[in-house]
Write a protein that holds these residues in place. Structure first.
Motif, PDB file in Angstrom:
ATOM      1  N   ALA A  14     -26.123   0.279  -4.807  1.00 51.71           N
ATOM      2  CA  ALA A  14     -25.130   0.576  -5.840  1.00 51.71           C
ATOM      3  C   ALA A  14     -25.592   1.724  -6.734  1.00 51.71           C
ATOM      4  CB  ALA A  14     -24.857  -0.677  -6.664  1.00 51.71           C
ATOM      5  N   CYS A  15     -26.863   1.688  -7.173  1.00 55.89           N
ATOM      6  CA  CYS A  15     -27.371   2.744  -8.047  1.00 55.89           C
ATOM      7  C   CYS A  15     -27.430   4.083  -7.327  1.00 55.89           C
ATOM      8  CB  CYS A  15     -28.745   2.361  -8.585  1.00 55.89           C
ATOM      9  SG  CYS A  15     -28.712   1.023  -9.806  1.00 55.89           S
ATOM     10  N   ASP A  16     -27.746   4.041  -6.025  1.00 58.09           N
ATOM     11  CA  ASP A  16     -27.754   5.267  -5.232  1.00 58.09           C
ATOM     12  C   ASP A  16     -26.380   5.925  -5.210  1.00 58.09           C
ATOM     13  OD1 ASP A  16     -30.306   5.787  -4.414  1.00 58.09           O
ATOM     14  OD2 ASP A  16     -30.188   4.584  -2.599  1.00 58.09           O
ATOM     15  N   ARG A  17     -25.342   5.093  -5.341  1.00 57.47           N
ATOM     16  CA  ARG A  17     -23.974   5.607  -5.211  1.00 57.47           C
ATOM     17  C   ARG A  17     -23.245   5.716  -6.541  1.00 57.47           C
ATOM     18  NH1 ARG A  17     -22.072   2.510   0.366  1.00 57.47           N
ATOM     19  NH2 ARG A  17     -23.828   3.244   1.632  1.00 57.47           N
ATOM     20  N   GLY A  18     -24.000   5.760  -7.628  1.00 58.58           N
ATOM     21  CA  GLY A  18     -23.392   6.102  -8.900  1.00 58.58           C
ATOM     22  C   GLY A  18     -23.304   5.011  -9.940  1.00 58.58           C
ATOM     23  N   VAL A  19     -23.614   3.754  -9.592  1.00 59.64           N
ATOM     24  CA  VAL A  19     -23.607   2.687 -10.596  1.00 59.64           C
ATOM     25  C   VAL A  19     -24.831   2.881 -11.483  1.00 59.64           C
ATOM     26  CG1 VAL A  19     -23.665   0.193 -10.971  1.00 59.64           C
ATOM     27  CG2 VAL A  19     -22.421   1.135  -9.025  1.00 59.64           C
ATOM     28  N   ARG A  20     -24.631   2.893 -12.785  1.00 56.79           N
ATOM     29  CA  ARG A  20     -25.733   3.236 -13.683  1.00 56.79           C
ATOM     30  C   ARG A  20     -26.797   2.150 -13.727  1.00 56.79           C
ATOM     31  NH1 ARG A  20     -24.777   3.213 -18.686  1.00 56.79           N
ATOM     32  NH2 ARG A  20     -26.551   4.524 -19.242  1.00 56.79           N
ATOM     33  N   ARG A  21     -26.369   0.896 -13.741  1.00 58.06           N
ATOM     34  CA  ARG A  21     -27.349  -0.177 -13.920  1.00 58.06           C
ATOM     35  C   ARG A  21     -26.960  -1.410 -13.121  1.00 58.06           C
ATOM     36  NH1 ARG A  21     -29.887  -0.299 -19.916  1.00 58.06           N
ATOM     37  NH2 ARG A  21     -30.457   1.887 -20.025  1.00 58.06           N
ATOM     38  N   ARG A  80     -31.748  -5.050  -2.662  1.00 58.37           N
ATOM     39  CA  ARG A  80     -31.179  -4.008  -1.793  1.00 58.37           C
ATOM     40  C   ARG A  80     -29.789  -3.607  -2.265  1.00 58.37           C
ATOM     41  NH1 ARG A  80     -33.879  -6.830   2.437  1.00 58.37           N
ATOM     42  NH2 ARG A  80     -32.040  -8.160   2.735  1.00 58.37           N
ATOM     43  N   ALA A  81     -28.984  -4.601  -2.648  1.00 58.68           N
ATOM     44  CA  ALA A  81     -27.636  -4.301  -3.144  1.00 58.68           C
ATOM     45  C   ALA A  81     -27.703  -3.484  -4.429  1.00 58.68           C
ATOM     46  CB  ALA A  81     -26.857  -5.594  -3.379  1.00 58.68           C
ATOM     47  N   ALA A  82     -28.666  -3.795  -5.301  1.00 57.11           N
ATOM     48  CA  ALA A  82     -28.831  -3.047  -6.543  1.00 57.11           C
ATOM     49  C   ALA A  82     -29.189  -1.596  -6.253  1.00 57.11           C
ATOM     50  CB  ALA A  82     -29.909  -3.706  -7.401  1.00 57.11           C
ATOM     51  N   ASP A 120     -16.733   2.792  -9.543  1.00 56.97           N
ATOM     52  CA  ASP A 120     -17.518   3.488 -10.565  1.00 56.97           C
ATOM     53  C   ASP A 120     -17.862   2.522 -11.694  1.00 56.97           C
ATOM     54  OD1 ASP A 120     -18.851   5.617 -11.710  1.00 56.97           O
ATOM     55  OD2 ASP A 120     -17.099   6.354 -12.789  1.00 56.97           O
ATOM     56  N   ALA A 121     -18.340   1.342 -11.309  1.00 57.83           N
ATOM     57  CA  ALA A 121     -18.631   0.279 -12.271  1.00 57.83           C
ATOM     58  C   ALA A 121     -19.755   0.684 -13.209  1.00 57.83           C
ATOM     59  CB  ALA A 121     -18.998  -1.007 -11.533  1.00 57.83           C
ATOM     60  N   ASP A 122     -19.683   0.184 -14.421  1.00 54.33           N
ATOM     61  CA  ASP A 122     -20.745   0.425 -15.387  1.00 54.33           C
ATOM     62  C   ASP A 122     -21.966  -0.420 -15.054  1.00 54.33           C
ATOM     63  OD1 ASP A 122     -21.535   1.699 -17.974  1.00 54.33           O
ATOM     64  OD2 ASP A 122     -21.760  -0.394 -18.576  1.00 54.33           O
ATOM     65  N   LYS A 123     -21.732  -1.629 -14.544  1.00 51.17           N
ATOM     66  CA  LYS A 123     -22.830  -2.537 -14.232  1.00 51.17           C
ATOM     67  C   LYS A 123     -22.513  -3.368 -13.002  1.00 51.17           C
ATOM     68  CE  LYS A 123     -24.432  -3.195 -19.006  1.00 51.17           C
ATOM     69  NZ  LYS A 123     -25.767  -2.595 -18.842  1.00 51.17           N
ATOM     70  N   LEU A 124     -23.581  -3.738 -12.304  1.00 51.21           N
ATOM     71  CA  LEU A 124     -23.519  -4.729 -11.238  1.00 51.21           C
ATOM     72  C   LEU A 124     -24.444  -5.862 -11.647  1.00 51.21           C
ATOM     73  CD1 LEU A 124     -22.886  -5.798  -8.373  1.00 51.21           C
ATOM     74  CD2 LEU A 124     -24.754  -4.344  -7.525  1.00 51.21           C
ATOM     75  N   ILE A 125     -23.912  -7.080 -11.729  1.00 52.50           N
ATOM     76  CA  ILE A 125     -24.692  -8.267 -12.103  1.00 52.50           C
ATOM     77  C   ILE A 125     -24.856  -9.135 -10.869  1.00 52.50           C
ATOM     78  CG2 ILE A 125     -24.900 -10.227 -13.659  1.00 52.50           C
ATOM     79  CD1 ILE A 125     -24.726  -7.687 -15.209  1.00 52.50           C
ATOM     80  N   GLN A 166     -38.826   2.845  -7.565  1.00 53.57           N
ATOM     81  CA  GLN A 166     -39.735   1.701  -7.658  1.00 53.57           C
ATOM     82  C   GLN A 166     -39.182   0.490  -6.913  1.00 53.57           C
ATOM     83  OE1 GLN A 166     -39.808   1.632 -11.951  1.00 53.57           O
ATOM     84  NE2 GLN A 166     -41.874   2.512 -12.035  1.00 53.57           N
ATOM     85  N   ALA A 167     -37.859   0.301  -6.983  1.00 53.32           N
ATOM     86  CA  ALA A 167     -37.248  -0.823  -6.277  1.00 53.32           C
ATOM     87  C   ALA A 167     -37.408  -0.682  -4.769  1.00 53.32           C
ATOM     88  CB  ALA A 167     -35.767  -0.934  -6.645  1.00 53.32           C
ATOM     89  N   ARG A 168     -37.250   0.546  -4.268  1.00 55.56           N
ATOM     90  CA  ARG A 168     -37.450   0.782  -2.833  1.00 55.56           C
ATOM     91  C   ARG A 168     -38.890   0.473  -2.434  1.00 55.56           C
ATOM     92  NH1 ARG A 168     -34.366   5.628  -3.468  1.00 55.56           N
ATOM     93  NH2 ARG A 168     -32.290   5.422  -2.583  1.00 55.56           N
TER      94      ARG A 168
END
Length: 435
Positions: A250-257, A245-247, A198-203, A226-228
């Protein structure tokens, strides 16, 4: 950077420092990033984040190092649909290359020389068998053997390490219940870990700062949808596409940004996290799909929404005829088929400004964050048109805008085309926000 600029930046980074403290941030470092000359500054910036209380997970890759190790052993890498085929004979060499990188990263994060940014950092690093994997299997008749995908990340164990102040390393290797090891994509590991934690961000570090759009320019912000669409267009390729794709995953599964930035740029990580504009591409799961440009069918609903505010003098009165002629300037917030918020945008390209007007949210939905999302969408529209400032005229909602970064301004800050007499007659206060 002058002393004044440095002080200004440092003071204005405080809200971001507070926002990131105790939050989980997952960072990817590709094999190319680990081999680049800018790795040491990146390590210094990671140490700074750790000292500020950010809970860090680093998922690293090893593609070029694996390729070099296989070539030195006289073995060729086979590929299927862009994925490396990892044979049983190659697996020990893959694990060797990954192990060397893990040891190198641990040593870099352990530095503490006097007169260096790492002095006194005392970073502790943890790693383990926290990623369960499965074989990808056969694709188009070709068995990828020991190349796998993430099945599960042991989030509870990783969280325990993060709670102890450890920086967690996740190598591109996963294990199965049968005792097999699998060669994984570090983007896959990072995306799954960010979701599980449940990370706040993925960099995501790539060679370039962000991903290119259809015309080759940097795309600063994308919704998941838009990314898709961009991935479908096949504009981003290679590592850029893998990061995007990784972004999305992750966002699809709950990572906000999720942020995509360049490992070749010194300070990219700090600029992305601690400045308003950032540096690379932001992919966000914040649901803008209910926010859209208004149509003629929305005119009555907009009029009904703003009428009570007009009667209280909060908004300037707008007759239906005016709304009809300017409907393409309106944004609306739709919920269950009803309009619960609206805003009108008036660009002034000659001064680089855009006016935010007729800003309204239904009484039933105030305090739910809908005003913030309308404002965010307005800012995105202004940036898309190359405008650097958003201004608003208000008589009763000054504090709401001040709390969101607007600053008081004088009448002469308004674009020359703006009716100053109308502003003066209503005794409206002027607020401007730099974008």
């Amino acid at each position: 950077m002058t002393d004044h600029n440095w002080l200004h930046w440092f003071r204005h980074s405080s809200p971001y420092i507070n926002a990131h403290r105790d939050r989980v941030v997952v960072i990817t470092l590709s094999g190319d990033a680990l081999a680049h000359s800018n790795l040491t500054p990146i390590i210094h910036d990671i140490a700074l984040l750790a000292s500020l209380g950010v809970r860090l997970v680093i998922a690293f890759g090893a593609r070029p190092q694996i390729r070099e190790r296989l070539e030195s052993a006289g073995l060729e890498s086979g590929y299927q649909t862009g994925l490396r085929i990892t044979s049983e004979a190659q697996l020990p060499l893959v694990l060797e290359a990954v192990g060397r990188l893990r040891a190198m990263l641990e040593s870099r994060l352990s530095m503490g020389l006097i007169n260096s940014p790492m002095h006194g950092a005392q970073i502790r690093v943890a790693s383990g068998n926290w990623v369960t994997a499965r074989p990808i299997g056969v694709i188009d008749g070709v068995d990828l053997e020991y190349t796998g995908r993430v099945r599960r990340v042991d989030a509870a164990s990783v969280q325990q390490q993060l709670a102890l102040g450890q920086v967690v390393l996740l190598p591109p290797v996963g294990y199965s219940a049968t005792g097999d090891a699998f060669n994984l994509s570090h983007e896959d590991v990072a995306g799954e870990a960010a979701s599980a934690l449940d990370a706040d961000k993925l960099i995501l570090f790539t060679e370039n700062n962000g991903v290119p759009g259809s015309t080759g320019q940097l795309v600063r912000e994308l919704s998941v949808t838009q990314a898709r669409e961009l991935l479908t267009s096949k504009v981003p390729e290679g590592d850029d596409a893998a990061a995007l794709r990784a972004a999305v995953t992750a966002c699809d599964r709950g990572v906000r940004r999720a942020h995509i930035i360049g490992y070749t740029t010194d300070g990219a990580l700090l600029e992305e996290l601690f400045t308003r504009d950032g540096l690379g591409t932001l992919v966000t799961d914040e649901n803008y799909e209910h926010l859209r440009t208004a149509t003629a069918e929305d005119i009555s609903a907009i009029q009904e929404l703003i009428q009570p505010l007009e009667e209280r003098g909060v908004l300037v009165s707008r007759p239906r005829e005016l709304i009809e002629t300017e409907i393409d300037r309106f944004l609306v917030d739709e919920r269950d088929g009803g309009i619960v918020g609206c805003a009108a945008l008036y660009p002034y390209p000659s001064t680089g400004m855009m006016e935010l007007a007729c800003f309204a949210v239904s009484d039933h939905y105030r305090g739910s964050g809908r005003g913030d999302k309308l404002l965010a969408m307005a800012e995105r529209h202004a940036r898309a048109e190359g405008l650097g400032e958003l201004f608003v005229l208000t008589t009763q909602t000054a504090h709401w805008f001040i709390e969101r970064g607007f600053e008081a301004a004088e009448l002469d800050r308004l674009p020359p085309e703006k009716d100053r007499e109308a502003t003066r007659s209503r005794n409206s206060r002027i607020f401007v926000k730099r974008l």
